[in-house]
Scaffold this active site. Structure first.
Site, mmCIF file in Angstrom:
data_model
loop_
_atom_site.group_PDB
_atom_site.id
_atom_site.type_symbol
_atom_site.label_atom_id
_atom_site.label_comp_id
_atom_site.label_asym_id
_atom_site.label_seq_id
_atom_site.Cartn_x
_atom_site.Cartn_y
_atom_site.Cartn_z
ATOM 1 N N HIS A 197 0.894 -1.164 0.000
ATOM 2 C CA HIS A 197 0.000 0.000 0.000
ATOM 3 C C HIS A 197 0.921 1.198 0.000
ATOM 4 C CE1 HIS A 197 -3.217 2.782 1.086
ATOM 5 N NE2 HIS A 197 -2.465 3.215 2.068
ATOM 6 N N GLY A 233 -5.939 3.345 -1.489
ATOM 7 C CA GLY A 233 -5.481 4.525 -2.205
ATOM 8 C C GLY A 233 -6.256 4.849 -3.465
ATOM 9 N N GLU A 274 -7.881 -2.972 -1.094
ATOM 10 C CA GLU A 274 -8.090 -2.537 0.286
ATOM 11 C C GLU A 274 -8.450 -1.062 0.374
ATOM 12 O OE1 GLU A 274 -5.319 -4.373 3.531
ATOM 13 O OE2 GLU A 274 -4.607 -2.417 2.909
ATOM 14 N N PRO A 275 -9.565 -0.687 -0.231
ATOM 15 C CA PRO A 275 -9.918 0.732 -0.240
ATOM 16 C C PRO A 275 -10.516 1.196 1.087
ATOM 17 C CG PRO A 275 -11.630 -0.537 -1.322
ATOM 18 C CD PRO A 275 -10.588 -1.528 -0.876
ATOM 19 N N GLY A 276 -10.242 2.424 1.433
ATOM 20 C CA GLY A 276 -10.911 3.061 2.561
ATOM 21 C C GLY A 276 -11.800 4.152 2.009
ATOM 22 N N TYR A 317 -4.163 18.187 6.269
ATOM 23 C CA TYR A 317 -3.612 17.994 4.916
ATOM 24 C C TYR A 317 -3.906 19.149 3.977
ATOM 25 C CZ TYR A 317 -4.527 13.248 6.699
ATOM 26 O OH TYR A 317 -4.639 12.133 7.484
ATOM 27 N N CYS A 346 -10.811 27.809 19.719
ATOM 28 C CA CYS A 346 -9.864 28.863 20.059
ATOM 29 C C CYS A 346 -8.509 28.469 19.521
ATOM 30 C CB CYS A 346 -9.811 29.060 21.563
ATOM 31 S SG CYS A 346 -11.244 29.946 22.131
ATOM 32 N N GLU A 347 -8.370 28.629 18.201
ATOM 33 C CA GLU A 347 -7.191 28.140 17.502
ATOM 34 C C GLU A 347 -7.284 28.740 16.105
ATOM 35 O OE1 GLU A 347 -5.359 25.252 18.991
ATOM 36 O OE2 GLU A 347 -3.965 25.301 17.325
ATOM 37 N N TYR A 382 -12.333 9.473 6.870
ATOM 38 C CA TYR A 382 -11.422 10.260 7.706
ATOM 39 C C TYR A 382 -12.108 11.526 8.238
ATOM 40 C CZ TYR A 382 -8.506 6.961 5.279
ATOM 41 O OH TYR A 382 -8.015 5.798 4.761
HETATM 42 C C1 LIG Z 1 -5.225 3.760 5.114
HETATM 43 C C2 LIG Z 1 -4.994 2.464 4.494
HETATM 44 C C3 LIG Z 1 -5.770 2.037 3.430
HETATM 45 C C4 LIG Z 1 -6.852 2.875 2.808
HETATM 46 O O1 LIG Z 1 -6.389 4.013 2.182
HETATM 47 P P1 LIG Z 1 -7.440 4.878 1.322
HETATM 48 O O2 LIG Z 1 -6.617 5.973 0.775
HETATM 49 O O3 LIG Z 1 -8.473 5.355 2.277
HETATM 50 O O4 LIG Z 1 -7.994 3.974 0.297
HETATM 51 C C5 LIG Z 1 -5.550 0.786 2.929
HETATM 52 N N1 LIG Z 1 -4.595 -0.015 3.450
HETATM 53 C C6 LIG Z 1 -3.818 0.358 4.480
HETATM 54 C C7 LIG Z 1 -2.822 -0.575 5.025
HETATM 55 C C8 LIG Z 1 -3.992 1.616 5.034
HETATM 56 O O5 LIG Z 1 -3.207 1.987 6.046
#
Ligand SMILES: *Cc1c(COP(=O)(O)O)cnc(C)c1O
Length: 431
Positions: A197, A233, A274-276, A317, A346-347, A382
């Site tokens: 990843h 990613g 492995e998408p988030g 970011y 307050c920042e 996130y």
């Molecule tokens: C964060 C992460 C992801 C997901 O990343 P995204 O950019 O949200 O798709 C997948 N694998 C691992 C190991 C991660 O740490």
């Protein structure tokens, strides 16, 4: 079914409804700020990835139990990066011992809690540091493992999301793979998976490089290998001009790697993605009320009741989120203004319209007054998971809209919740 709502369509405009629900009514009933998720958008994103036999959700992007349950219904399995995330997966009924495992622990260390939970529930582990090999062997003798490799290069939409190369802490350095294989063997562990990843915002050009590195590493592992994982990613389009991913092409590149390995090793090789963010980002909205409109020299500020305690991506970011205005009062003007949007903390960094490095920028938004609502889009990934209690602000409620129904999937934290733990500690006399 309604057409999907794309961020670029509402960005900078007036928006009054999400998934058929009135935004102002939702806020009147559930308070502000509140996180909202549209379940159908998540299902659509799952369908996009149907060509991948195993889609493993990186739950750190959005680990609410109801979201995990929805993804489970769609046949998605999960990745966990901590003991807490393993427990979340178990809580919605994911099985640790299926094949392929429905829960994988991925990290660069085992903290003590993680090692205990992994041992107790027989969780498959994806190891990102050589030191984890003997540590796991002690609690899971004879286990099958995956190794996470840092191929020596990376790619990310910012330095903080780049997860490959020598500056990254993630994974086993590619040159150390042979020694780790020997170490695993000596410890009695069997390497059955490889994982890479390299960061968020992958493009096809970098991908070809990753595929090549994966294939090279796979040949070092040899025929014990059962699965390769492409990591996460997959990009999400947050603003006009950004490019989505050609998923068919992405799949084809990985499928070719897998097929070549399967032919060489004489048995099938599983391919995992492995998408988030891809699965959940677009489904989420942060609804917040404008509480002050003021001028500071040439700048017009909209100050809202959500801050980086609710959504940290802009301050972390310089992330761009699409924004829309939902008018509640009488509209007196149809023009847009260039405004700075800030929160209540307050920042001085508590600004939603900022670029990487903290440079304050302006956004063209419809004229608005106190009491109108600001809709911050693409906050499903996130967002809520990075929320904090900074400035003693309670965590917002999370609600989900699904097939015309509304469900509260996380109750708003109360002010009393905030201090209950410390209040009881205060009352305990320690000697
Ligand atoms: C964060 C992460 C992801 C997901 O990343 P995204 O950019 O949200 O798709 C997948 N694998 C691992 C190991 C991660 O740490």
């Amino acid at each position: 079914m309604k057409d999907k709502m794309i961020a670029t369509q509402y960005d900078g405009k007036v928006l009054t409804e999400i998934a058929g629900f009135s935004i102002s009514q939702l806020v009147a009933e559930h308070g502000s700020p509140v996180y909202l998720y549209d379940a159908e958008t998540i299902r659509q994103r799952c369908r996009d990835l149907q060509m991948f036999e195993t889609v493993r959700f990186a739950q750190k992007a959005c680990s609410n139990l109801s979201i995990l349950a929805l993804l489970k219904e769609q046949g998605i399995v999960v990745d966990a990066v901590s003991a807490g995330e393993v427990l979340r997966a178990l809580a919605v009924g994911y099985s640790a011992t299926s094949d392929p495992p429905e829960i994988v622990y991925t990290s660069d260390i085992f903290d003590r809690d993680a090692l205990q939970v992994v041992a107790e529930h027989h969780i498959h582990c994806n190891l990102g540091s050589p030191d984890m090999i003997p540590q796991l062997a002690e609690v899971q003798p004879g286990a099958e493992i995956t190794l996470r490799i840092n191929p020596g290069f990376g790619h990310g939409h910012s330095q903080k999301t780049n997860t490959g190369g020598p500056q990254s802490k993630h994974g086993i350095w590619h040159e150390q793979l042979p020694s780790c294989l020997a170490q695993a063997k000596a410890c009695g562990l069997k390497v059955v998976g490889l994982h890479m990843h390299i960061g968020s915002g992958t493009d096809l050009e970098h991908l070809a490089q990753v595929c090549e590195a994966m294939e090279r590493c796979a040949r070092l592992v040899g025929p014990t290998l059962k699965t390769i994982s492409a990591g996460g990613g997959l990009p999400t389009v947050y603003r006009a001009g950004q490019q989505g991913m050609d998923l068919a092409q992405y799949h084809r590149l990985w499928d070719e790697v897998r097929n070549r390995l399967a032919a060489d090793f004489g048995h099938p090789i599983g391919l995992e993605l492995e998408p988030g963010r891809y699965l959940v980002a677009e489904s989420g909205y942060l609804l917040t009320e404008i509480r002050a409109v003021k001028k500071m020299g040439d700048n017009l500020f909209y100050l809202v009741d959500a801050g980086f305690n609710n959504l940290a991506r802009p301050i972390l970011y310089g992330a761009y989120h699409p924004m829309a205005i939902c008018p509640v009062g009488q509209r007196t003007s149809n023009t847009n203004h260039d405004v700075v949007v800030g929160g209540p903390l307050c920042e001085s960094g508590d600004i939603f319209t900022q670029e990487d490095g903290g440079v304050v920028s302006r956004r063209s938004l419809p004229a608005a007054q106190v009491g109108d609502l600001l809709v911050i889009g693409c906050t499903g990934a996130y967002g809520a998971v990075m929320a904090s209690n900074y400035n003693s602000k309670p965590l917002a409620a999370e609600i989900m809209l699904d097939r015309g129904e509304l469900r509260i999937i996380r109750h708003k934290q109360t002010l009393e919740d905030l201090i209950a733990n410390e209040r009881s500690a205060l009352e305990t006399v320690t000697r």
